[in-house]
Write an enzyme that holds these catalytic residues in place. Sequence first.
Site, PDB file in Angstrom:
ATOM      1  N   ALA A  23      44.436  12.588  -7.686  1.00  0.00           N
ATOM      2  CA  ALA A  23      44.683  13.596  -8.718  1.00  0.00           C
ATOM      3  C   ALA A  23      46.132  13.622  -9.221  1.00  0.00           C
ATOM      4  O   ALA A  23      46.383  13.963 -10.378  1.00  0.00           O
ATOM      5  CB  ALA A  23      44.280  14.966  -8.193  1.00  0.00           C
ATOM      6  N   HIS A 122      34.625   9.049  -6.794  1.00  0.00           N
ATOM      7  CA  HIS A 122      34.027  10.386  -6.870  1.00  0.00           C
ATOM      8  C   HIS A 122      33.321  10.650  -8.192  1.00  0.00           C
ATOM      9  O   HIS A 122      33.078  11.796  -8.548  1.00  0.00           O
ATOM     10  CB  HIS A 122      35.097  11.447  -6.591  1.00  0.00           C
ATOM     11  CG  HIS A 122      35.630  11.376  -5.192  1.00  0.00           C
ATOM     12  ND1 HIS A 122      36.846  11.884  -4.818  1.00  0.00           N
ATOM     13  CD2 HIS A 122      35.091  10.844  -4.066  1.00  0.00           C
ATOM     14  CE1 HIS A 122      37.042  11.657  -3.520  1.00  0.00           C
ATOM     15  NE2 HIS A 122      36.000  11.024  -3.050  1.00  0.00           N
TER      16      HIS A 122
HETATM   17  P1  NAD Z   1      45.289  16.118  -4.020  1.00  0.00           P
HETATM   18  O1  NAD Z   1      45.378  17.255  -4.980  1.00  0.00           O
HETATM   19  O2  NAD Z   1      44.796  16.405  -2.663  1.00  0.00           O
HETATM   20  O3  NAD Z   1      46.730  15.482  -3.864  1.00  0.00           O
HETATM   21  C1  NAD Z   1      47.520  15.128  -4.969  1.00  0.00           C
HETATM   22  C2  NAD Z   1      48.792  14.466  -4.453  1.00  0.00           C
HETATM   23  O4  NAD Z   1      49.499  13.958  -5.564  1.00  0.00           O
HETATM   24  C3  NAD Z   1      49.720  15.419  -3.711  1.00  0.00           C
HETATM   25  O5  NAD Z   1      50.120  14.794  -2.513  1.00  0.00           O
HETATM   26  C4  NAD Z   1      50.903  15.600  -4.689  1.00  0.00           C
HETATM   27  O6  NAD Z   1      52.129  15.719  -4.004  1.00  0.00           O
HETATM   28  C5  NAD Z   1      50.869  14.327  -5.470  1.00  0.00           C
HETATM   29  N1  NAD Z   1      51.329  14.437  -6.857  1.00  0.00           N
HETATM   30  C6  NAD Z   1      51.073  15.420  -7.763  1.00  0.00           C
HETATM   31  N2  NAD Z   1      51.606  15.109  -8.954  1.00  0.00           N
HETATM   32  C7  NAD Z   1      52.226  13.902  -8.795  1.00  0.00           C
HETATM   33  C8  NAD Z   1      52.959  13.058  -9.663  1.00  0.00           C
HETATM   34  N3  NAD Z   1      53.182  13.373 -10.940  1.00  0.00           N
HETATM   35  N4  NAD Z   1      53.435  11.895  -9.146  1.00  0.00           N
HETATM   36  C9  NAD Z   1      53.243  11.554  -7.849  1.00  0.00           C
HETATM   37  N5  NAD Z   1      52.562  12.323  -6.988  1.00  0.00           N
HETATM   38  C10 NAD Z   1      52.043  13.482  -7.451  1.00  0.00           C
HETATM   39  O7  NAD Z   1      44.467  14.963  -4.734  1.00  0.00           O
HETATM   40  P2  NAD Z   1      43.546  13.806  -4.116  1.00  0.00           P
HETATM   41  O8  NAD Z   1      44.206  13.189  -2.936  1.00  0.00           O
HETATM   42  O9  NAD Z   1      43.148  12.961  -5.258  1.00  0.00           O
HETATM   43  O10 NAD Z   1      42.246  14.527  -3.554  1.00  0.00           O
HETATM   44  C11 NAD Z   1      41.647  15.543  -4.261  1.00  0.00           C
HETATM   45  C12 NAD Z   1      40.255  15.354  -4.812  1.00  0.00           C
HETATM   46  O11 NAD Z   1      40.368  16.028  -6.035  1.00  0.00           O
HETATM   47  C13 NAD Z   1      39.797  14.010  -5.205  1.00  0.00           C
HETATM   48  O12 NAD Z   1      38.651  13.795  -4.506  1.00  0.00           O
HETATM   49  C14 NAD Z   1      39.429  14.104  -6.711  1.00  0.00           C
HETATM   50  O13 NAD Z   1      38.069  13.798  -6.884  1.00  0.00           O
HETATM   51  C15 NAD Z   1      39.592  15.521  -7.074  1.00  0.00           C
HETATM   52  N6  NAD Z   1      40.353  15.885  -8.280  1.00  0.00           N
HETATM   53  C16 NAD Z   1      40.372  15.060  -9.363  1.00  0.00           C
HETATM   54  C17 NAD Z   1      41.125  15.394 -10.482  1.00  0.00           C
HETATM   55  C18 NAD Z   1      41.107  14.465 -11.653  1.00  0.00           C
HETATM   56  O14 NAD Z   1      40.112  13.778 -11.873  1.00  0.00           O
HETATM   57  N7  NAD Z   1      42.208  14.378 -12.407  1.00  0.00           N
HETATM   58  C19 NAD Z   1      41.866  16.574 -10.503  1.00  0.00           C
HETATM   59  C20 NAD Z   1      41.823  17.422  -9.369  1.00  0.00           C
HETATM   60  C21 NAD Z   1      41.066  17.030  -8.270  1.00  0.00           C
END
Ligand code: NAD
Length: 243
Positions: A23, A122
């Site tokens: 994410a 996912h």
């Molecule tokens: P997470 O929210 O658990 O972790 C996000 C990580 O990214 C954090 O460690 C944070 O410090 C880091 N981060 C945030 N912005 C950043 C940036 N600009 N540059 C570098 N690092 C950055 O996300 P995850 O590990 O993907 O797990 C969450 C679940 O959420 C996934 O299974 C996914 O399916 C879902 N999800 C998806 C979306 C999307 O499709 N964009 C959005 C939210 C959640």
Amino acid sequence: MNKIEQLKEIVEKSNNIVFFGGAGVSTESGIPDFRSSNGIFSKSYNRNIMPEEIVSHTYFENYPEDFFDFYVNKMIFKNAKPNAAHIAISRLEKEGKIKAVVTQNIDGLHQMAGSKNVYELHGSIYRNYCEKCGRFYSLDDMLERFYKDKVPKCDCGGTIKPDVVLYEEPLPNDTITGAINFIAHADTLIIGGTSLVVYPAAGFISYFRGKNLVVINMSETAADRNADLVINQKIGEVFEQIK
Ligand code: NAD
């Protein structure tokens, strides 16, 4: 040599890179992640239920109206555009450097940026199927029925379910096999924008046997201790410098 220069050198010398992301790759596109301090999981939603519980299979089955209200309003960002990270990753694929993108994201932004070999662990907000008859619905078609009835229904009466993997649901087998295969044969694995706490997805990085493990993440991850290079900066800003 600073960290950006080290990353440039790794990319230059590699010809079989896999990018594994989450994410955090899309926060610079305006899509909140789950676990940052202002991420979706930082706020309890309604009736003190944690969002993690709402995006579960049990919740989808038992409280479909609440599920769709949360899903549509908090997880769908139709106007989001690829950022510098998505664009650079796509360019590196065209140049033959990146062989596959393995993403936990459901937002379709890698494909929008032009990436072709994308493993969506996912699923995707852009695919939706009737649970009863299997009919396909685009995102717009699903949304139209959601706005009409709160729970989007197919003409046959079945509920239209987004093709996203909810908590408690298994990941698609062919996607797992493909993703692991690319990770296992890569010479460089770049992990970015993921807290690495969602399993089984986070476990796939353990199949990496290559030379360079790079982590680009704002906060600490479990992969840091094995990494050759850890960059704690915004991933879009990092990739912008990898020209
Ligand atoms: P997470 O929210 O658990 O972790 C996000 C990580 O990214 C954090 O460690 C944070 O410090 C880091 N981060 C945030 N912005 C950043 C940036 N600009 N540059 C570098 N690092 C950055 O996300 P995850 O590990 O993907 O797990 C969450 C679940 O959420 C996934 O299974 C996914 O399916 C879902 N999800 C998806 C979306 C999307 O499709 N964009 C959005 C939210 C959640």
